[in-house]
Design an enzyme around this catalytic site. Structure first.
Site, PDB file in Angstrom:
ATOM      1  N   ASP A  23     -16.341 -82.294 -11.531  1.00 28.71           N
ATOM      2  CA  ASP A  23     -15.404 -81.171 -11.539  1.00 28.71           C
ATOM      3  C   ASP A  23     -15.020 -80.874 -12.990  1.00 28.71           C
ATOM      4  O   ASP A  23     -14.524 -81.752 -13.699  1.00 28.71           O
ATOM      5  CB  ASP A  23     -14.161 -81.543 -10.726  1.00 28.71           C
ATOM      6  CG  ASP A  23     -13.271 -80.342 -10.445  1.00 28.71           C
ATOM      7  OD1 ASP A  23     -13.623 -79.223 -10.867  1.00 28.71           O
ATOM      8  OD2 ASP A  23     -12.213 -80.529  -9.811  1.00 28.71           O
TER       9      ASP A  23
ATOM     10  N   ASP B  95     -17.618 -74.241 -10.918  1.00 29.72           N
ATOM     11  CA  ASP B  95     -17.368 -75.329 -11.867  1.00 29.72           C
ATOM     12  C   ASP B  95     -17.306 -76.694 -11.200  1.00 29.72           C
ATOM     13  O   ASP B  95     -16.739 -77.637 -11.743  1.00 29.72           O
ATOM     14  CB  ASP B  95     -16.055 -75.077 -12.620  1.00 29.72           C
ATOM     15  CG  ASP B  95     -14.846 -75.037 -11.702  1.00 29.72           C
ATOM     16  OD1 ASP B  95     -15.040 -74.891 -10.480  1.00 29.72           O
ATOM     17  OD2 ASP B  95     -13.709 -75.150 -12.201  1.00 29.72           O
ATOM     18  N   GLU B  96     -17.926 -76.812 -10.036  1.00 33.03           N
ATOM     19  CA  GLU B  96     -17.807 -78.059  -9.273  1.00 33.03           C
ATOM     20  C   GLU B  96     -19.080 -78.283  -8.469  1.00 33.03           C
ATOM     21  O   GLU B  96     -19.648 -77.346  -7.913  1.00 33.03           O
ATOM     22  CB  GLU B  96     -16.596 -77.940  -8.337  1.00 33.03           C
ATOM     23  CG  GLU B  96     -16.185 -79.186  -7.627  1.00 33.03           C
ATOM     24  CD  GLU B  96     -14.924 -78.944  -6.796  1.00 33.03           C
ATOM     25  OE1 GLU B  96     -14.366 -79.945  -6.308  1.00 33.03           O
ATOM     26  OE2 GLU B  96     -14.517 -77.788  -6.621  1.00 33.03           O
TER      27      GLU B  96
END
EC number: 2.7.7.7
Length: 419
Positions: free
Chosen positions: A42, A135-136
């Site tokens: 993350d 973003d993960e």
């Protein structure tokens, strides 16, 4: 006990306070460290971190990424978080909590490009990378030790350093035997963290935690559990499958299993989209159906474009409205046949909108496609609608002209701005 230095990547079998090679105190220690392969990655405050990277003068400043005063917080840096700012918070509340914050409008194209750079680095480590958001992602590095000449834990630490060096942002990593525990671990040591949860300790570690720690246990389910006297994961762990089924229905046994840290889900490289949507927040509240319909039309065009990009079609529409008081309304309509055409989406959403336009002041409108269907099933036409293929051809021609000459090349009458 195995120990990994996150700076020089040295792995030892000793329980050390500092790395004997580089002196670093950024050490990861765990008995199962060298056997675990599933990682949740993350990025830390990703949008704000990208903006601070590009504007170093903001490094020590509180930064909020989001709409201006009438919008919401899309992301905020950790400096802003210490002042009480949180993602999805209305902007006026965020600025009340942190009046000296620097507010930056989101640049989604830039964030998506940086997210793809990071994902490319992940895919160089293992083919089992499942994106969860821009973003993960979750990764499984099982069987890659011979390829990389290092255990997954060391490979992940090296990856984190490379992201910092090449992209200019930091990531937090959770390492565990399954996806659920990896996600929980990733949240335990942010930012720039590296946390481990092993199989042997999982149930005991989770037992005292609130039930809301589990992904998927939102406010509604949490209230149901509390009404049944369940507030801690240990209480769920104690239930047999039969007891969990009797008390909480079909989801009960799975809920109790997750409370024990069990998660059979594999890491799948392709994530199946459940819905696709588009929304906008107004500069001023809107009340009348006629003035709400113009932004709704633009959103239907945007949604149709996104469906085309994903190779999907809409089997139904979901209208989303948020009142001036931040109350959320959602209304659903099923389509007679899947579509990727903005006019069909609009015609399905328009009656829903007019029914809700009762004088209430709205600050936001959105439109979503749910359920999704394959693009091949869209706008094929039948006896009830033989013109669907022609409308699909017109929409494709419009999109081709816009791609060549710009968005303003072709504009429908309902999309024109009113004075």
């Amino acid at each position: 006990m195995a120990t990994l230095c996150r700076d020089c990547l040295r792995v030892t079998a000793e329980d050390l306070a500092a790395c004997p090679s580089c002196g670093s105190h950024r050490l990861v220690r765990h008995p199962e460290l060298l056997r675990l392969t599933v990682a949740h990655v993350d990025c830390d405050a990703f949008y704000a971190a990208i903006e601070k990277r590009d504007r170093p003068e903001l490094l020590a400043r509180p930064v909020i990424v989001g709409g201006m005063r009438r919008g919401v917080v899309a992301a905020c840096c950790y400096v802003a978080r210490t002042r009480g700012v949180r993602s999805a918070m209305p902007m006026f509340q965020a600025l009340r909590a942190c009046p000296d914050a620097v507010v930056i409008r989101p640049d989604m194209a830039k964030y998506a490009a940086e997210g793809r750079r990071i994902r490319t680095l992940m895919e160089a480590l293992t083919p089992l990378v499942q994106p969860l958001s821009i973003d993960e992602a979750v990764m499984d590095l099982a069987g890659t030790e011979a390829l990389h000449g290092a255990p997954p834990a060391a490979v992940l630490a090296r990856f984190a350093l490379r992201v910092e060096r090449e992209v200019g942002v930091t990531v937090s990593i959770g390492l565990a035997p399954n996806r659920l525990l990896a996600k929980i671990a990733a949240e335990r040591d942010k930012p720039r963290g590296f946390a481990v949860i092993g199989r042997a300790e999982a149930a005991a570690l989770l037992a005292p935690e609130p039930a809301t720690l589990l992904p998927g246990v939102g406010p509604v389910l949490a209230r149901r559990l509390a009404a049944a006297g369940v507030t801690r994961l240990g209480q769920l762990q104690a239930l047999s499958d039969r007891e969990a089924l009797a008390r909480f229905g079909e989801e009960g046994p799975g809920l109790a299993a997750r409370a024990r840290g069990e998660d059979p889900r594999p890491v799948r490289p392709e994530r199946e989209a459940r819905s696709i949507s588009a929304e906008t927040t107004f500069e001023r509240d809107l009340r009348e159906a006629a003035e709400l319909e113009r932004p709704l039309w633009h959103l239907c065009e945007k949604l149709a474009r996104r469906l085309g990009e994903k190779g999907l079609a809409a089997g139904g529409v979901v209208l989303k409205l948020k009142t001036a008081g931040f109350a959320l309304r959602t209304r659903h309509a099923r389509l007679p046949a899947p579509t990727r055409l903005p006019e069909t989406l609009f015609e399905a959403a328009q009656p829903l909108l007019r029914k809700e336009a009762d004088g209430t002041a709205f600050r936001l409108v959105g439109i979503g496609a749910q359920p999704l269907a394959p693009a091949a099933e869209a706008d094929r036409g039948d006896l009830a609608d033989p013109e669907a293929p022609r409308r699909a051809a017109r929409w494709a021609a419009v999109e081709a002209l816009r791609a060549r000459f710009g968005e303003g090349a072709v504009v429908r009458g309902r999309g024109l701005r009113t004075r």
